[in-house]
Design a protein around this motif. Structure first.
Motif: not given
Length: 374
Positions: A124, A162, A200, A277, A323-324
């Motif tokens: 990130a 992200t 995600y 999102r 968020l990944h």
């Protein structure tokens, strides 16, 4: 945006417009960079600080005032003030020093590598490609420096905040094949997944009552936002079709505040800007740390300007949105019939945040630990 590009301007010291010369003010250091804004007729009479803020869409008014105080000039080197009233066709020069950027001391973790593809675990905070502000501290530049200048082509993109799986192509043919898969969005024969399968992990404020649900809501740029990147759910029949499948992997609570959170696996059926999102926020469960779709989008401008307050950070709880990109699966571009799956575990900042919370109930979807240690 009314910015004038360098090729329109010509030489900095040359003539421009109605016989005017653009002069670098004596107090502006040599080597400084200039951005030039032209005032459109509809902005007549607007305060300069308001106008600059409207053009630099990720900038707060406080930051716009600071930019003006440090380097706003007329083409003849006359200083401009924030409360000046702008006039149609007026040129406003914003001078600034070059970005003092240093490449971060980070080694990108390789998740997969062969003769055709390279997949890395993007941290990130690092942008994927060079921009006006970031050049050395990008995934592409870091990899080029670490790999003797090898030319790598981004197959897709992740937002700067992200983390997770990022795929790059090592050959032009692989790049073409992979991008074709991303673009077509078709299903494989006998399968229900998209050609490119992306999962995600998100940590949300609040937890959906359903363990599994699907959000189908068209998206469009938000015309009411002063930020040129903000999306919103469009009215039926408008916008771009968008769908996300979601599964709640766990629900936890902050023991000090009683606030509820969820760990959500999001599987993309389409790939729109900020899709996850916006879709999660539309359910009343925005992503933790989200400056744009969370409690107040003014946090986005203050974050971009480096002006977040301690109160802002307390509100956001994390330095970035939670968020990944955990899984990327696609057909290998050079091995027909081979399905390539690349996975990245939840990074320490998100894993530690999740671990700091207390379980509410066991998930029926999947054990949380499986995704923290993929």
């Amino acid at each position: 945006m009314t910015r004038i590009s360098a090729h329109e301007l010509g030489a900095t010291e040359g003539p421009f417009g109605r016989g005017m010369k653009v002069v670098r003010p004596d107090e502006v250091p040599e080597g400084s960079v200039v951005s030039i804004l032209r005032v459109p007729p509809e902005a007549k009479g607007m305060r300069l600080d308001r106008f600059v803020q409207s053009q630099l869409r990720r900038t707060s008014r406080t930051r716009a005032q600071k930019i003006i105080a440090l380097g706003a000039y007329a083409p003849d080197a006359r200083r401009l003030r924030g409360n000046d009233r702008v006039q149609p066709e007026q040129l406003i020069l914003l001078w600034r020093p070059p970005w003092d950027e240093k490449a971060p001391d980070v080694t990108l973790r390789i998740l997969h590598e062969d003769a055709h593809l390279l997949a890395v675990d993007k941290p990130a905070g690092i942008p994927v490609h060079p921009t006006a502000r970031y050049h050395q501290s990008t995934v592409v530049k870091l990899l080029e420096n670490a790999r003797d200048g090898e030319r790598l082509m981004l197959s897709h993109r992740l937002d700067r905040e992200t983390s997770g799986v990022l795929l790059l192509a090592r050959t032009s043919e692989a790049d073409r094949q992979v991008k074709w898969q991303f673009a077509r969005g078709a299903t494989r024969p006998g399968a229900q997944e998209r050609s490119v399968h992306k999962e995600y992990l998100a940590i949300t404020w609040g937890a959906d009552e359903e363990d599994a649900f699907r959000v189908e809501a068209p998206l469009e740029l938000d015309p009411t936002s002063r930020y040129g990147v903000k999306m919103r759910v469009a009215r039926p029949g408008e916008g771009l079709p968008s769908a996300t499948r979601c599964a709640v992997l766990g629900r936890r609570r902050n023991p000090a505040t009683g606030r509820l959170y969820a760990l959500v696996r999001c599987t993309l059926e389409t790939g729109r800007q900020h899709q996850i999102r916006v879709h999660l926020a539309s359910r009343g469960t925005p992503v933790v740390g989200d400056k744009l779709y969370g409690p107040d989008d003014e946090l986005f401008a203050r974050g971009a300007d480096g002006l977040l307050t301690d109160e802002d950070r307390e509100t956001l709880e994390l330095d970035r949105h939670a968020l990944h990109a955990a899984v990327l699966e696609l057909d290998h571009p050079a091995d027909e019939g081979r399905r390539l799956r690349v996975e990245a575990p939840l990074p320490p900042d998100l894993a530690d945040f999740w671990a700091s919370l207390e379980d509410v109930a066991a998930s029926v979807s999947a054990p949380t630990d499986q995704y923290i240690g993929i």
